[in-house]
Design an enzyme around this catalytic site. Structure first.
Site, PDB file in Angstrom:
ATOM      1  N   LYS A 121     -24.204  52.551 -23.584  1.00  0.00           N
ATOM      2  CA  LYS A 121     -25.514  52.851 -24.163  1.00  0.00           C
ATOM      3  C   LYS A 121     -26.711  52.224 -23.419  1.00  0.00           C
ATOM      4  CE  LYS A 121     -24.253  54.667 -28.592  1.00  0.00           C
ATOM      5  NZ  LYS A 121     -22.895  54.460 -29.094  1.00  0.00           N
ATOM      6  N   ASP A 177     -15.560  46.044 -27.943  1.00  0.00           N
ATOM      7  CA  ASP A 177     -16.357  47.230 -27.634  1.00  0.00           C
ATOM      8  C   ASP A 177     -17.821  46.893 -27.915  1.00  0.00           C
ATOM      9  OD1 ASP A 177     -17.774  49.575 -27.624  1.00  0.00           O
ATOM     10  OD2 ASP A 177     -16.305  50.725 -28.764  1.00  0.00           O
ATOM     11  N   PHE A 227     -15.696  52.647 -34.164  1.00  0.00           N
ATOM     12  CA  PHE A 227     -15.993  53.830 -33.347  1.00  0.00           C
ATOM     13  C   PHE A 227     -15.916  53.444 -31.873  1.00  0.00           C
ATOM     14  CE2 PHE A 227     -18.644  56.862 -31.045  1.00  0.00           C
ATOM     15  CZ  PHE A 227     -18.075  58.055 -31.481  1.00  0.00           C
TER      16      PHE A 227
HETATM   17  C1  LIG Z   1     -21.635  55.154 -28.877  1.00  0.00           C
HETATM   18  C2  LIG Z   1     -20.404  54.325 -28.898  1.00  0.00           C
HETATM   19  C3  LIG Z   1     -19.255  54.664 -28.148  1.00  0.00           C
HETATM   20  C4  LIG Z   1     -19.153  55.964 -27.395  1.00  0.00           C
HETATM   21  O1  LIG Z   1     -19.988  56.031 -26.304  1.00  0.00           O
HETATM   22  P1  LIG Z   1     -20.183  57.461 -25.557  1.00  0.00           P
HETATM   23  O2  LIG Z   1     -21.126  57.150 -24.448  1.00  0.00           O
HETATM   24  O3  LIG Z   1     -20.701  58.429 -26.564  1.00  0.00           O
HETATM   25  O4  LIG Z   1     -18.842  57.868 -25.072  1.00  0.00           O
HETATM   26  C5  LIG Z   1     -18.195  53.799 -28.150  1.00  0.00           C
HETATM   27  N1  LIG Z   1     -18.232  52.652 -28.847  1.00  0.00           N
HETATM   28  C6  LIG Z   1     -19.295  52.289 -29.578  1.00  0.00           C
HETATM   29  C7  LIG Z   1     -19.278  50.984 -30.302  1.00  0.00           C
HETATM   30  C8  LIG Z   1     -20.415  53.121 -29.639  1.00  0.00           C
HETATM   31  O5  LIG Z   1     -21.459  52.772 -30.408  1.00  0.00           O
END
Ligand SMILES: *Cc1c(COP(=O)(O)O)cnc(C)c1O
Length: 405
Positions: A253, A224, A139
């Site tokens: 986050k 990420d 994600f």
């Molecule tokens: C939450 C998340 C995102 C997206 O972040 P947003 O602030 O909602 O755009 C991307 N990568 C990972 C691994 C995440 O947990």
């Protein structure tokens, strides 16, 4: 209650229905506790989905926010500003990175990372090196580029033609990866522990092989760390525990511990390709966000706090193991630090939502990660005693859920 006319049904009237929030509306929080409109108290093991790393209404963050709020909120990127430079310096001094780009969300940081990788390849190797390797269940956010890189077509289908050149592979599948990577690959994007996809840890040997093959094929390795970064796994960033150094790390986050901000971290040799005009954002790097994140950084980049993350994670796991011995609900408890997934066994397949709802009834806020995993991502400074209280509530929730089956 002064806002008694503001209730959950209003959501259905005035909000786009892309979320399905619970009935209760939280109105205030303190540390790892929150209260709803009727003043019911909840223990929060969600951390706002791994965002509120230092709890709600943290006095030191409030001070950083209000001090900056009295000075200057926004100046645009026509100017730089002190909080942004100070935060960037901290990130550079404490990671592999030499350069920082600020944005406002995880998706935007990943969007910048993917665009940077494409630009580096274009500048150095020409038009044909465009392929991006990503992983199923990964994600990376909801912009069209990042959601396409994410590994769930249910999120990316139905919006017309997708950004091209992205290949998905099974996570931790070394043979598939060796076969797929080539000199046409410009980047590999992956999480060091898949969060949304089910709290699935990476195998260190896989991470190391991805690193080696990225080097061989001149592809950028993008980690990420939007969910795993800023202390969540007990390290400042999860890559630090894996024996690999990525070319790009993204953070969001917990970076602002509740205030929206994200960052893309990279090295000089790649950063230099983003010359003036190639990329940008209006709000990225604004003084207000950077002032809060700067304070949060100092508080999280602290050995005592990081060791506490490991200890508190073990405490939660011990309780989950004991609960499982009594009720036989989990196939596995996995994750790292304070990002923990309890995977339901065959008998309770795909029923994570039922445990989640029953927990809320017990005054406990937990998360799911997909239909089959109950996820815990509390504040990194949650007191041990509150973990005890929370796990007692969770035990009751499991007991009730099991009894209702
Ligand atoms: C939450 C998340 C995102 C997206 O972040 P947003 O602030 O909602 O755009 C991307 N990568 C990972 C691994 C995440 O947990």
């Amino acid at each position: 209650m002064s806002n008694s006319h503001i209730t959950r049904p209003l959501f259905d009237q005035v909000m786009v229905p892309n979320y399905a929030p619970l009935e209760m509306i939280p109105v205030r929080g303190e540390g790892s506790r929150v209260w709803d409109q009727a003043d019911n108290e909840y223990i929060d093991l969600t951390g706002g989905i791994a965002v509120n790393a230092l709890g709600h209404a943290n006095p030191e963050l409030i001070e950083a926010l209000t001090e900056q709020a009295k000075k200057v909120w926004h100046v645009s990127n026509i100017y730089t500003n002190e909080p942004a430079l100070s935060l960037a310096k901290k990130l550079v001094d404490n990671t592999f990175a030499e350069k920082v780009f600020f944005a406002n969300s995880g998706a935007e940081a990943n969007e910048a990372a993917l665009k940077l990788a494409r630009r580096v390849a274009f500048d150095q190797y020409g038009e044909d090196k465009t392929e991006i390797i990503a992983f199923y269940q990964g994600f990376h956010g909801r912009t069209f580029f990042t959601v396409t890189a994410g590994g769930q077509t249910t999120y990316s289908d139905g919006f017309g033609p997708k950004p091209a050149g992205i290949t998905h592979l099974a996570y931790n599948d070394l043979a598939a990866f060796e076969k797929a990577i080539s000199d046409k690959t410009c980047a590999v994007i992956l999480e060091p522990l898949q969060g949304e996809g089910g709290v699935l840890p990476i195998e260190p040997a896989f991470a190391q092989k991805v690193r080696a093959l990225c080097d061989k094929h001149n592809a950028l390795m993008i980690f990420d760390e939007v969910q795993t970064g800023m202390g969540r796994t007990g390290q400042l960033f999860a890559y630090m525990g894996l024996g690999v150094t990525p070319d790009i790390v993204t953070s969001a986050k917990a970076l602002g511990s509740g205030f929206p901000i994200s960052a893309m971290l990279t090295k000089d040799c790649f950063a230099k390709h983003l010359i003036p005009g190639t990329h940008g954002t209006t709000f990225g790097g604004n003084p207000l966000a950077c002032a809060v994140a700067g304070k949060a950084f100092d508080m999280i980049n602290n050995q005592t706090l990081l060791e506490g993350v490991i200890h508190k994670g073990q405490l939660i796991r011990q309780h989950l193991t004991a609960i499982n011995e009594e009720f036989s609900v989990f196939k596995e408890v996995r994750g790292a630090g304070l990002l923990i997934g309890a995977v339901l066994n065959e008998q309770y397949q795909d029923q994570a939502k039922a445990f989640f709802l029953e927990s809320a009834k017990q005054g406990l806020l937990v998360l799911v990660a997909g239909a089959n995993v109950i996820r815990f991502a509390p504040a990194l400074n949650i007191p041990d005693q509150l973990i005890e209280d929370a796990m007692n509530k969770f035990k009751q929730a499991v007991k009730n859920t099991v009894a209702a089956f």
